[in-house]
Scaffold this active site. Structure first.
Site, PDB file in Angstrom:
ATOM      1  CG  ASP A  66      -0.376  -0.018   2.515  1.00  0.00           C
ATOM      2  OD1 ASP A  66       0.855  -0.179   2.611  1.00  0.00           O
ATOM      3  OD2 ASP A  66      -1.121   0.129   3.517  1.00  0.00           O
ATOM      4  CB  SER A  67       4.576   1.710  -0.047  1.00  0.00           C
ATOM      5  OG  SER A  67       4.791   0.538  -0.812  1.00  0.00           O
ATOM      6  CG  ASP A 105       0.378  -4.054   2.021  1.00  0.00           C
ATOM      7  OD1 ASP A 105       0.328  -4.893   2.947  1.00  0.00           O
ATOM      8  OD2 ASP A 105       1.245  -3.163   1.950  1.00  0.00           O
ATOM      9  CE  LYS A 135       3.178  -5.858   3.769  1.00  0.00           C
ATOM     10  NZ  LYS A 135       2.623  -4.787   4.633  1.00  0.00           N
ATOM     11  CD  GLU A 137       0.583  -1.575   7.879  1.00  0.00           C
ATOM     12  OE1 GLU A 137       0.272  -0.812   8.817  1.00  0.00           O
ATOM     13  OE2 GLU A 137       1.062  -1.164   6.806  1.00  0.00           O
ATOM     14  CD  GLU A 204       7.958  -0.551   7.728  1.00  0.00           C
ATOM     15  OE1 GLU A 204       7.034  -1.274   7.306  1.00  0.00           O
ATOM     16  OE2 GLU A 204       8.161   0.611   7.320  1.00  0.00           O
TER      17      GLU A 204
HETATM   18  O1  KIV Z   1       3.593  -1.146   1.681  1.00  0.00           O
HETATM   19  C1  KIV Z   1       4.760  -1.552   1.673  1.00  0.00           C
HETATM   20  O2  KIV Z   1       5.541  -1.300   0.735  1.00  0.00           O
HETATM   21  C2  KIV Z   1       5.206  -2.344   2.808  1.00  0.00           C
HETATM   22  C3  KIV Z   1       6.657  -2.711   2.877  1.00  0.00           C
HETATM   23  C4  KIV Z   1       7.486  -1.539   3.202  1.00  0.00           C
HETATM   24  C5  KIV Z   1       6.904  -3.845   3.787  1.00  0.00           C
HETATM   25  O3  KIV Z   1       4.445  -2.671   3.647  1.00  0.00           O
END
Ligand code: KIV
Length: 303
Positions: A66-67, A105, A135, A137, A204
């Site tokens: 989600d970055s 994500d 993924k 969090e 992280e």
């Molecule tokens: O969203 C992302 O890119 C991440 C990584 C930095 C692990 O969660």
């Protein structure tokens, strides 16, 4: 809390295709890599072109993180990212990838509110996005989600430490797990996530000694980012490591290239050449029958 395991030193060999065929990276393969102490590589990708490059370069796992909210869409943080945006980018990546495992994500508030919502949204990333895992969090607060999504047959990667979706609660992007209580809590949460069915955990921005010890206590692989050299694998954001996104420069990022500079130079040359008439030349132009061209020219412009 289960038995203690010894720290191990990792091997350097890369997993490759043994018979010329592309061997897809799977959950089982990632588990074998931990067992054999072969380090796992992970980079982010958000579009077809970069996913082709990352996969072609032999990276084991690709995270559609989600970055993307920050590096692709220009949001201030990851909080505004929607499920539709994640599905859109995940589809582009999975169209490109042949070998790497693609993990998508779950964006902020797509899994926190209820288990049915978490299941439905995880399902979208698999059915519509064609990802192979998701993924999410968090620690104790998402153990039930991890259990339910894993039980539905969807591999789950967990994410502990600095969890960017909790930026407001953490009062900014800060290293986590530095106090005794926080370190003990993180180990307990990692073990709970493993017990709930997570196949891997991102760690992280935590002290490298804590990451080393959590890695030694888990059967599942840890993937570190700002968590030192003793995790089972490492992840970076592609735009950071290629030097494309330079708005922030976190300490844990290593820049392997400066594509921002290279791109700016190339674009500058294009500007100059178009303005001077040096581009395009006949090398980049197309022809038609010369007599026809002449006749049309006379009719179109010379009369
Ligand atoms: O969203 C992302 O890119 C991440 C990584 C930095 C692990 O969660």
């Amino acid at each position: 809390m289960g038995g203690k395991r010894k720290s191990v030193s990792h091997q350097r060999e890369a997993p490759g295709a043994s018979n010329g065929k592309v061997e897809k990276v799977t959950v089982a393969r990632v588990a074998r890599m931990k067992a054999k102490q072969t380090r796992i590589t992970m980079l982010t990708a958000y579009d077809y072109t970069t996913a082709r490059i990352v996969d072609g370069a032999g990276v084991d796992t690709i995270l559609v993180g989600d970055s993307l909210g920050m590096v692709m869409l220009g949001y201030e943080n990851t909080l505004p990212v929607t499920m539709d945006e994640m599905v859109h980018h995940t589809r582009a990546v999975t169209r490109a990838v042949k070998r790497a495992m693609v993990i998508a994500d779950m964006p902020f508030m797509s899994y926190q509110a209820s288990l049915p919502e978490a299941l439905a949204n995880a399902g979208r990333l698999i059915k519509e996005g064609r990802a192979e895992a998701i993924k999410l969090e968090g620690g104790a607060a998402v153990v039930d989600q991890v259990r339910a999504i894993s039980a539905a047959g969807i591999p789950v990667m967990a994410h502990l430490g600095l969890t960017p979706q909790a930026i407001h609660q953490m009062s900014g992007y800060r290293v986590q797990g530095k106090s005794e209580d926080a370190a003990r809590e993180m180990l307990a949460e990692a073990l709970a996530l493993e017990a709930a069915g997570a196949f891997s955990i991102v760690l992280e921005c935590i002290p490298h000694t804590l990451a080393r010890d959590i890695t030694a206590r888990l059967r599942i692989p840890t993937i570190g980012i700002g968590a030192g050299p003793d995790c089972d694998g490492q992840v970076l954001v592609l735009q950071d490591m290629l030097g494309l996104y330079q708005e922030i420069a976190p300490r844990h990022v290593k820049r392997y290239a400066n594509l921002h500079e290279a791109a700016t130079k190339a674009i500058g040359e294009f500007n100059e050449e178009v303005r001077s008439g040096a581009f395009p030349t006949m090398d980049q132009s197309f022809t038609m029958d010369a007599a026809l061209a002449q006749r049309l020219h006379e009719e179109f412009v010379s009369e």
